[in-house]
Design a protein around this motif. Structure first.
Motif, PDB file in Angstrom:
ATOM      1  N   GLU A 141     -49.301 -35.447 -19.688  1.00 16.08           N
ATOM      2  CA  GLU A 141     -48.487 -36.201 -18.736  1.00 16.08           C
ATOM      3  C   GLU A 141     -47.223 -36.734 -19.417  1.00 16.08           C
ATOM      4  O   GLU A 141     -46.159 -36.779 -18.806  1.00 16.08           O
ATOM      5  N   LYS A 152     -48.948 -36.628 -12.415  1.00 19.84           N
ATOM      6  CA  LYS A 152     -50.312 -36.423 -12.915  1.00 19.84           C
ATOM      7  C   LYS A 152     -50.359 -35.074 -13.611  1.00 19.84           C
ATOM      8  O   LYS A 152     -49.675 -34.125 -13.202  1.00 19.84           O
ATOM      9  N   ASP A 153     -51.189 -34.972 -14.656  1.00 19.29           N
ATOM     10  CA  ASP A 153     -51.426 -33.653 -15.211  1.00 19.29           C
ATOM     11  C   ASP A 153     -52.325 -32.907 -14.223  1.00 19.29           C
ATOM     12  O   ASP A 153     -52.666 -33.434 -13.159  1.00 19.29           O
ATOM     13  N   GLU A 154     -52.710 -31.697 -14.553  1.00 21.81           N
ATOM     14  CA  GLU A 154     -53.443 -30.880 -13.585  1.00 21.81           C
ATOM     15  C   GLU A 154     -54.791 -31.475 -13.180  1.00 21.81           C
ATOM     16  O   GLU A 154     -55.252 -31.266 -12.072  1.00 21.81           O
ATOM     17  N   LYS A 155     -55.410 -32.231 -14.051  1.00 24.10           N
ATOM     18  CA  LYS A 155     -56.726 -32.791 -13.745  1.00 24.10           C
ATOM     19  C   LYS A 155     -56.677 -34.263 -13.373  1.00 24.10           C
ATOM     20  O   LYS A 155     -57.699 -34.836 -12.996  1.00 24.10           O
ATOM     21  N   GLY A 156     -55.497 -34.875 -13.479  1.00 17.55           N
ATOM     22  CA  GLY A 156     -55.372 -36.303 -13.218  1.00 17.55           C
ATOM     23  C   GLY A 156     -55.654 -36.658 -11.766  1.00 17.55           C
ATOM     24  O   GLY A 156     -55.302 -35.908 -10.853  1.00 17.55           O
ATOM     25  N   ARG A 157     -56.290 -37.782 -11.566  1.00 17.04           N
ATOM     26  CA  ARG A 157     -56.623 -38.252 -10.222  1.00 17.04           C
ATOM     27  C   ARG A 157     -55.783 -39.465  -9.859  1.00 17.04           C
ATOM     28  O   ARG A 157     -55.540 -40.332 -10.698  1.00 17.04           O
ATOM     29  N   ARG A 205     -47.241 -32.368 -10.127  1.00 15.34           N
ATOM     30  CA  ARG A 205     -48.085 -31.829 -11.201  1.00 15.34           C
ATOM     31  C   ARG A 205     -47.322 -30.674 -11.860  1.00 15.34           C
ATOM     32  O   ARG A 205     -46.499 -30.024 -11.217  1.00 15.34           O
TER      33      ARG A 205
END
Length: 103
Positions: free
Chosen positions: A3, A60-65, A89
């Protein structure tokens, strides 16, 4: 892409396409990472303006919520009907470039 790296790339686009922007960065304290703010938690990562066009952007990065507090802010900002609100993203890079380059 982290991020942090993603944020650096977004800031490069802001400069390239002449956006005025603000980002509240966390800092390490004796108690862990903190962002010095007053008010409700979860405000978006970036506010950017060019001309009469305000953008509110959460990264957010690809997995960030998205946290519940972040979602509340984004929903409230969208509800005003007066600003553009985005969750960016890294996988959306081409779309991001188009949004920030747009007129």
């Amino acid at each position: 892409m982290t991020e942090k790296d993603f944020a650096s790339s977004i800031e490069e686009l802001f400069r390239l396409y002449h956006w005025r922007y603000c980002h509240f960065r966390p800092a390490r304290t004796l108690y862990g990472w903190r962002t010095a703010i007053s008010g409700h938690a979860g405000f978006v990562d970036y506010v950017a303006v060019r001309g009469t066009r305000p953008l509110y952007i959460e990264l957010k990065d690809e997995k960030g919520r998205v946290t519940p507090d972040e979602q509340i802010w984004m929903d409230l900002l969208k509800a005003t009907g007066k600003c553009e609100v985005y969750l960016f993203r890294p996988s959306q890079w081409d779309e991001i470039v188009e949004i920030l380059r747009g007129d």
